[in-house]
Design an enzyme around this catalytic site. Sequence first.
Site, short mmCIF file in Angstrom:
data_model
loop_
_atom_site.label_atom_id
_atom_site.label_comp_id
_atom_site.label_asym_id
_atom_site.label_seq_id
_atom_site.Cartn_x
_atom_site.Cartn_y
_atom_site.Cartn_z
N ASP A 90 -7.56 5.69 -8.94
CA ASP A 90 -7.45 4.23 -8.99
C ASP A 90 -7.96 3.61 -7.70
O ASP A 90 -8.12 4.31 -6.68
CB ASP A 90 -5.99 3.83 -9.22
CG ASP A 90 -5.85 2.40 -9.76
OD1 ASP A 90 -6.88 1.73 -9.99
OD2 ASP A 90 -4.69 1.96 -9.95
N LYS A 91 -8.19 2.32 -7.79
CA LYS A 91 -8.69 1.57 -6.64
C LYS A 91 -7.88 0.29 -6.51
O LYS A 91 -7.39 -0.26 -7.52
CB LYS A 91 -10.16 1.28 -6.87
CG LYS A 91 -10.78 0.17 -6.09
CD LYS A 91 -10.90 -1.08 -6.95
CE LYS A 91 -11.12 -2.29 -6.10
NZ LYS A 91 -10.98 -3.55 -6.84
N HIS A 92 -7.70 -0.18 -5.29
CA HIS A 92 -7.04 -1.46 -5.09
C HIS A 92 -7.79 -2.23 -4.02
O HIS A 92 -8.31 -1.64 -3.08
CB HIS A 92 -5.58 -1.25 -4.65
CG HIS A 92 -4.82 -2.52 -4.53
ND1 HIS A 92 -4.42 -3.27 -5.63
CD2 HIS A 92 -4.39 -3.22 -3.44
CE1 HIS A 92 -3.78 -4.35 -5.22
NE2 HIS A 92 -3.76 -4.34 -3.90
N SER A 93 -7.84 -3.55 -4.20
CA SER A 93 -8.54 -4.38 -3.22
C SER A 93 -7.55 -5.36 -2.62
O SER A 93 -6.61 -5.79 -3.30
CB SER A 93 -9.66 -5.13 -3.92
OG SER A 93 -9.98 -6.30 -3.23
N THR A 130 -7.78 -9.77 -11.31
CA THR A 130 -8.40 -9.02 -12.41
C THR A 130 -7.80 -9.40 -13.76
O THR A 130 -8.51 -9.53 -14.75
CB THR A 130 -8.25 -7.51 -12.13
OG1 THR A 130 -8.89 -7.25 -10.89
CG2 THR A 130 -8.89 -6.67 -13.22
N ARG A 178 10.31 -12.53 0.35
CA ARG A 178 9.39 -12.67 1.50
C ARG A 178 8.61 -13.98 1.42
O ARG A 178 8.37 -14.65 2.42
CB ARG A 178 8.40 -11.51 1.53
CG ARG A 178 9.00 -10.21 2.02
CD ARG A 178 8.07 -9.05 1.72
NE ARG A 178 6.78 -9.20 2.36
CZ ARG A 178 5.64 -8.66 1.90
NH1 ARG A 178 5.63 -7.93 0.81
NH2 ARG A 178 4.52 -8.83 2.55
N SER A 193 4.42 -2.71 -0.02
CA SER A 193 4.36 -3.50 -1.25
C SER A 193 3.14 -3.10 -2.08
O SER A 193 3.24 -2.81 -3.28
CB SER A 193 4.32 -4.99 -0.88
OG SER A 193 3.95 -5.77 -1.97
N LYS A 197 3.60 -0.12 -5.48
CA LYS A 197 3.19 -0.40 -6.88
C LYS A 197 2.10 0.57 -7.33
O LYS A 197 2.13 1.08 -8.44
CB LYS A 197 2.65 -1.83 -6.99
CG LYS A 197 3.71 -2.90 -6.82
CD LYS A 197 3.14 -4.28 -7.08
CE LYS A 197 2.30 -4.82 -5.96
NZ LYS A 197 2.90 -5.74 -5.04
N LYS A 198 1.12 0.80 -6.47
CA LYS A 198 -0.02 1.65 -6.87
C LYS A 198 0.43 3.10 -7.05
O LYS A 198 0.04 3.76 -8.02
CB LYS A 198 -1.12 1.59 -5.80
CG LYS A 198 -2.04 0.42 -5.99
CD LYS A 198 -3.03 0.66 -7.13
CE LYS A 198 -3.40 -0.63 -7.82
NZ LYS A 198 -4.28 -0.48 -8.98
N1 URA Z 1 -0.27 -7.91 -2.04
C1 URA Z 1 0.91 -7.29 -2.37
O1 URA Z 1 1.03 -6.73 -3.45
N2 URA Z 1 1.92 -7.32 -1.47
C2 URA Z 1 1.81 -7.90 -0.27
O2 URA Z 1 2.74 -7.87 0.48
C3 URA Z 1 0.60 -8.54 0.06
C4 URA Z 1 -0.44 -8.52 -0.85
#
Ligand code: URA
Length: 453
Positions: A90-93, A130, A178, A193, A197-198
């Site tokens: 997977d990739k995250h930006s 996305t 937050r 964070s 999730k990832k």
């Molecule tokens: N994206 C997230 O999922 N969490 C953060 O704290 C900042 C950007």
Amino acid sequence: MRSQTLPQERIRAKRDGEALSPEAIRELVAGIADGSLSDAQVGALAMAVYLNGMDAAETVALTEAVRDSGEVLAWHGSGLDPGLPGPVLDKHSTGGVGDLVSLVLGPWIAACGGFVPMVSGRGLGHTGGTLDKLEAIPGYDIAPSRERFRTLVRESGVAIVGQTAELAPADRRLYAIRDVTATVESLPLIVSSILGKKLACGLDALVMDVKTGSGAFMPTHEASFELATTIADVASRAGTPTTALLTDMSQPLAPCAGNAVEVREAIALLTGEKRGGRLLEVTRELAAELLLAGKLADRRDAALSLLDERLASGAAAERFARMVAGLGGPADLLERYDHYLPQAPVVRPVYAARAGRVTRMHTRALGLAVVELGGGRRAPHDAIDPAVGLTGIAALGEAVGGERPLAWVYAASEDDAERAASQLRAAIEVNDVAAGDVTLPTLIQDVIRREAP
Ligand code: URA
């Protein structure tokens, strides 16, 4: 079994600058997820972390605790389940403008033998999301049942969907608190964070695209570099080999920004109707890193040739089509995108006040112009207009004036188009300079690779 230490004693320790043990962090995060910590305690904890930071071991423990606060997906089989016959990647930006990498990368990796269970987000601030882009496709269901999601990943190699309530629930609560306690901008909180999730998606390897420049989430190159390094370090220490690329966001990555227009761009790139460009270059590099990390290629040149072959053969486009159809979208989207994707009633070019070359972009302002057109949200529950946005956005160093506008605006009304036109002229600086006088930013500025220990 929970220890007898009161949460407030742990918050006090963090407030006074002490490092928390992994056990203390696990219990605090469990309390966030199950509601036994009050909003006041979560806010105070977030502020203590914001002010005093966390060391590497604490950040890893926090990431693991967020990941494990809900369901952690498993893909490699147990009992009678044979598991997926390839790596889960997977990739995250960190987000940007004209950043439709996921729409191209997911199917491309699937066409090369990887499996991509991509859980994506919505637009945040000036950046596109996305899920919002995919929802421009009529019928596309971003919230399929768990079984449908798993079947689609197995059969198509890729499914891009939204977050479920079961995935990393501690982050949902912590992030919301937050957001209203001025504690978003904290490196350990951001890293845990994003990664919590990832990593809950059960990945064998991750690639992170950390943006830098005027449209990036982090304001400076130094801050973006620190974020990229910390993400790669923490994810790897939490057991997922991760490579972070630091890439330029001092102009939109694709020459378009908006929802339907970005889906249209992804289709053009996947089908070969359009070739080259910055978006494809960044996507190809990120994808090559994933193929290497997933052992689908043993050298960079082999990874790149595999990618080029699977794009040229139409295999990547075919995976995209299968994913869309499998999630309820039209089976012939690739052939008839103009029929299915929504069209804005007003489309018009915007010209610069004077001819010259683009010398600077206020990329964040361009993203905000799309939000104001209705392509993003001002408030969390706002509806989005998928048809609006910008196309043909001139690049840094490009000559504009005469026949070449700064961009085309897609708007719901003439008034909206007029407002966006003024915003565009303010966001794109044009000066009377020679081509060689504009310094073009390096697209891929750093690659940070980390193996799992
Ligand atoms: N994206 C997230 O999922 N969490 C953060 O704290 C900042 C950007």
